[in-house]
Scaffold this motif. Structure first.
Motif, PDB file in Angstrom:
ATOM      1  N   ILE A   1       1.419  -1.347   0.208  1.00 37.56           N
ATOM      2  CA  ILE A   1      -0.088   0.145   0.079  1.00 37.56           C
ATOM      3  C   ILE A   1       1.176   1.122  -0.268  1.00 37.56           C
ATOM      4  N   LEU A   2       1.684   1.211   0.643  1.00 38.97           N
ATOM      5  CA  LEU A   2       2.589   1.935   0.765  1.00 38.97           C
ATOM      6  C   LEU A   2       3.401   2.456  -0.167  1.00 38.97           C
ATOM      7  N   LEU A   3       4.090   1.447  -1.107  1.00 38.50           N
ATOM      8  CA  LEU A   3       4.582   2.043  -2.252  1.00 38.50           C
ATOM      9  C   LEU A   3       3.699   1.976  -3.330  1.00 38.50           C
ATOM     10  N   GLY A   4       2.526   1.744  -3.450  1.00 43.04           N
ATOM     11  CA  GLY A   4       1.550   2.151  -4.163  1.00 43.04           C
ATOM     12  C   GLY A   4       1.511   0.557  -5.463  1.00 43.04           C
ATOM     13  N   LYS A   5       1.804   0.018  -4.398  1.00 42.95           N
ATOM     14  CA  LYS A   5       1.669  -1.597  -5.194  1.00 42.95           C
ATOM     15  C   LYS A   5       0.717  -2.594  -5.319  1.00 42.95           C
ATOM     16  N   SER A   6      -0.079  -1.741  -4.275  1.00 44.15           N
ATOM     17  CA  SER A   6      -1.218  -2.708  -3.990  1.00 44.15           C
ATOM     18  C   SER A   6      -2.513  -2.576  -5.015  1.00 44.15           C
ATOM     19  N   PRO A   7      -3.773  -3.631  -4.637  1.00 40.64           N
ATOM     20  CA  PRO A   7      -5.128  -3.606  -5.628  1.00 40.64           C
ATOM     21  C   PRO A   7      -5.804  -2.516  -5.413  1.00 40.64           C
ATOM     22  N   THR A   8      -5.697  -2.073  -3.731  1.00 44.54           N
ATOM     23  CA  THR A   8      -6.272  -0.590  -3.097  1.00 44.54           C
ATOM     24  C   THR A   8      -5.572   0.803  -4.576  1.00 44.54           C
ATOM     25  N   THR A   9      -4.564   0.967  -4.765  1.00 42.67           N
ATOM     26  CA  THR A   9      -4.233   1.896  -5.314  1.00 42.67           C
ATOM     27  C   THR A   9      -5.096   2.892  -6.093  1.00 42.67           C
ATOM     28  N   HIS A  10      -5.043   3.559  -5.910  1.00 45.36           N
ATOM     29  CA  HIS A  10      -5.617   4.638  -7.553  1.00 45.36           C
ATOM     30  C   HIS A  10      -4.389   4.208  -8.039  1.00 45.36           C
ATOM     31  N   PRO A  11      -4.539   4.325  -9.290  1.00 41.75           N
ATOM     32  CA  PRO A  11      -4.271   4.357 -10.830  1.00 41.75           C
ATOM     33  C   PRO A  11      -3.235   5.060 -11.385  1.00 41.75           C
ATOM     34  N   LEU A  12      -4.016   6.370 -11.225  1.00 40.36           N
ATOM     35  CA  LEU A  12      -2.318   7.334 -10.937  1.00 40.36           C
ATOM     36  C   LEU A  12      -1.594   7.168  -9.704  1.00 40.36           C
ATOM     37  N   ASP A  13      -1.921   7.414  -8.618  1.00 34.43           N
ATOM     38  CA  ASP A  13      -0.898   6.765  -7.724  1.00 34.43           C
ATOM     39  C   ASP A  13       0.015   5.501  -8.046  1.00 34.43           C
ATOM     40  N   ALA A  14       0.178   4.527  -8.829  1.00 34.38           N
ATOM     41  CA  ALA A  14       0.224   3.518  -9.232  1.00 34.38           C
ATOM     42  C   ALA A  14       1.998   3.294  -8.930  1.00 34.38           C
ATOM     43  N   GLY A  15       2.477   2.766  -8.117  1.00 32.87           N
ATOM     44  CA  GLY A  15       3.585   3.065  -8.558  1.00 32.87           C
ATOM     45  C   GLY A  15       4.674   3.805  -7.577  1.00 32.87           C
ATOM     46  N   VAL A  16       4.164   5.020  -6.841  1.00 26.03           N
ATOM     47  CA  VAL A  16       4.590   5.937  -6.042  1.00 26.03           C
ATOM     48  C   VAL A  16       4.453   6.336  -4.638  1.00 26.03           C
ATOM     49  N   LYS A  17       5.734   6.140  -4.313  1.00 26.75           N
ATOM     50  CA  LYS A  17       5.594   6.110  -2.959  1.00 26.75           C
ATOM     51  C   LYS A  17       4.493   7.306  -1.827  1.00 26.75           C
ATOM     52  N   HIS A  18       3.852   6.655  -1.272  1.00 23.85           N
ATOM     53  CA  HIS A  18       2.957   7.683  -0.781  1.00 23.85           C
ATOM     54  C   HIS A  18       3.208   7.845   0.716  1.00 23.85           C
ATOM     55  N   LEU A  19       2.595   9.111   1.453  1.00 25.86           N
ATOM     56  CA  LEU A  19       2.494   9.985   2.666  1.00 25.86           C
ATOM     57  C   LEU A  19       1.857   8.754   3.609  1.00 25.86           C
ATOM     58  N   VAL A  20       2.656   8.878   4.540  1.00 27.13           N
ATOM     59  CA  VAL A  20       1.929   8.012   5.599  1.00 27.13           C
ATOM     60  C   VAL A  20       1.429   8.841   6.867  1.00 27.13           C
ATOM     61  N   VAL A  21       0.402   9.286   7.137  1.00 26.02           N
ATOM     62  CA  VAL A  21      -0.053   9.962   8.245  1.00 26.02           C
ATOM     63  C   VAL A  21      -0.389   8.587   9.257  1.00 26.02           C
ATOM     64  N   GLY A  22       0.002   9.940  10.495  1.00 28.16           N
ATOM     65  CA  GLY A  22      -0.992   9.628  12.134  1.00 28.16           C
ATOM     66  C   GLY A  22      -0.445  10.150  13.104  1.00 28.16           C
ATOM     67  N   HIS A  23      -0.892   9.894  14.132  1.00 28.28           N
ATOM     68  CA  HIS A  23      -0.251  10.124  15.265  1.00 28.28           C
ATOM     69  C   HIS A  23       0.726   9.078  16.180  1.00 28.28           C
ATOM     70  N   SER A  24       1.500  10.063  16.276  1.00 30.48           N
ATOM     71  CA  SER A  24       3.065   8.944  16.694  1.00 30.48           C
ATOM     72  C   SER A  24       2.906   8.193  15.777  1.00 30.48           C
ATOM     73  N   ILE A  25       3.039   8.192  14.517  1.00 31.32           N
ATOM     74  CA  ILE A  25       3.314   7.091  13.406  1.00 31.32           C
ATOM     75  C   ILE A  25       4.987   5.834  13.519  1.00 31.32           C
ATOM     76  N   ASP A  26       6.097   6.830  14.228  1.00 35.60           N
ATOM     77  CA  ASP A  26       6.941   6.665  14.431  1.00 35.60           C
ATOM     78  C   ASP A  26       6.596   5.041  15.187  1.00 35.60           C
ATOM     79  N   HIS A  27       5.689   5.012  15.928  1.00 36.58           N
ATOM     80  CA  HIS A  27       5.329   3.323  17.379  1.00 36.58           C
ATOM     81  C   HIS A  27       4.839   2.368  15.966  1.00 36.58           C
ATOM     82  N   ASP A  28       4.037   3.225  15.264  1.00 41.04           N
ATOM     83  CA  ASP A  28       3.420   2.340  14.260  1.00 41.04           C
ATOM     84  C   ASP A  28       4.410   1.265  13.785  1.00 41.04           C
TER      85      ASP A  28
END
Length: 207
Positions: A96-123
Motif C-alpha cells: 500500500i505504501l509503495l503504491g503497489k496494492s490492488p487498492t492503489t488509485h491508478p494515477l498513484d501506481a508505483g508512487v511512494k505514499h505519505l503515511v499519516v498518523g498520530h505518533s506514527i513512528d510507534h506504528d
C-alpha cells in the motif's frame, strides 16, 4: 477553539489534484516480552485520503503475548491466533505504501505514499517498517497541534477540539479505523490552513 472552523472538513475538498498520495495508518498494541512492557502490533487499519478503509485486520504477532490489554485493544487469544501473521500483514502494508496494492488509485501506481498518523513512528516500528521522515506526516508533531510547551496532545483531544468528534471513550476499546480516519481528517484540514507554519511544515515535498 477560536480557530476550530479552519479545521472543518469540507465535502469534496479532501484530496485535490497535485496532492501527494497519502494513507493514514493506526495500530493497536499488545504487551510482549518478559513483563509485557514491550509493544507488538495486534491490529492495524489503513484508510486512504478520502477516509475509505483499505486494510483492517487483526495481527498474529508471532510471539507470546503477556498482556492483551483487552480494555484498550479488544484483543483476545482467539482473535490473534486466527489472524494473519505479522510478516504477511507487513507485506500488505508495504504494498500500500509503495503504491503497489490492488487498492492503489491508478494515477498513484508505483508512487511512494505519505503515511499519516498520530505518533506514527510507534506504528512503523511495530511493523518493522522504515519510512523516510519526508514521507511521514505526524499529527503529533504538527506545530499548530502542539501544546504551548511543544508537547503533543492525545489524538482524542485533537479530535474533540478540531473535529468535534469524541473518540477513545473511557471503558471502550480503541478502534484503529476511527483513529486512522481522524488522523487523516486532521492532516487534510491542517495542510490547507492559511498560516506560514502550516505552509512550511507541509511543503516538505518528497524528492
Amino acid at each position: 477553539n477560536a480557530h476550530a472552523c479552519v479545521f472543518r472538513e469540507r465535502e469534496g475538498e479532501t484530496q485535490r489534484v497535485g496532492d501527494a498520495p497519502c494513507v493514514a495508518l493506526d495500530c493497536e498494541f499488545v504487551g510482549v516480552g518478559e513483563d509485557g512492557s514491550e509493544n507488538a502490533c495486534a491490529r492495524i487499519c489503513i484508510v486512504d485520503a478520502w477516509g475509505e478503509t483499505v486494510l483492517n485486520t487483526w495481527v498474529n504477532p508471532g510471539v507470546d503475548v503477556v498482556d492483551y490489554r483487552h480494555d484498550i485493544t479488544g484483543a483476545t487469544p482467539e482473535a490473534l491466533a486466527s489472524a494473519p501473521k505479522l510478516a504477511d500483514v507487513r507485506a500488505k502494508v508495504l504494498g500500500i505504501l509503495l503504491g503497489k496494492s490492488p487498492t492503489t488509485h491508478p494515477l498513484d501506481a508505483g508512487v511512494k505514499h505519505l503515511v499519516v498518523g498520530h505518533s506514527i513512528d510507534h506504528d512503523l516500528r511495530a511493523l518493522k517498517i522504515t519510512w523516510k521522515a519526508c514521507h511521514q506526516r505526524d499529527t503529533a508533531r504538527f506545530p499548530l497541534y502542539l501544546r504551548h510547551t511543544h508537547l503533543p496532545f492525545k489524538l482524542r483531544s485533537l479530535a474533540e477540539t478540531f473535529l468535534d468528534e469524541k473518540i477513545q471513550s473511557e471503558g471502550q476499546a480503541h478502534d484503529p479505523e476511527i483513529d486512522a480516519r481522524c488522523s487523516m481528517r486532521l492532516y487534510q484540514a491542517a495542510k490547507r490552513r492559511s498560516h506560514a507554519v502550516a505552509h512550511k511544515w507541509f511543503a516538505q515535498t518528497p524528492a
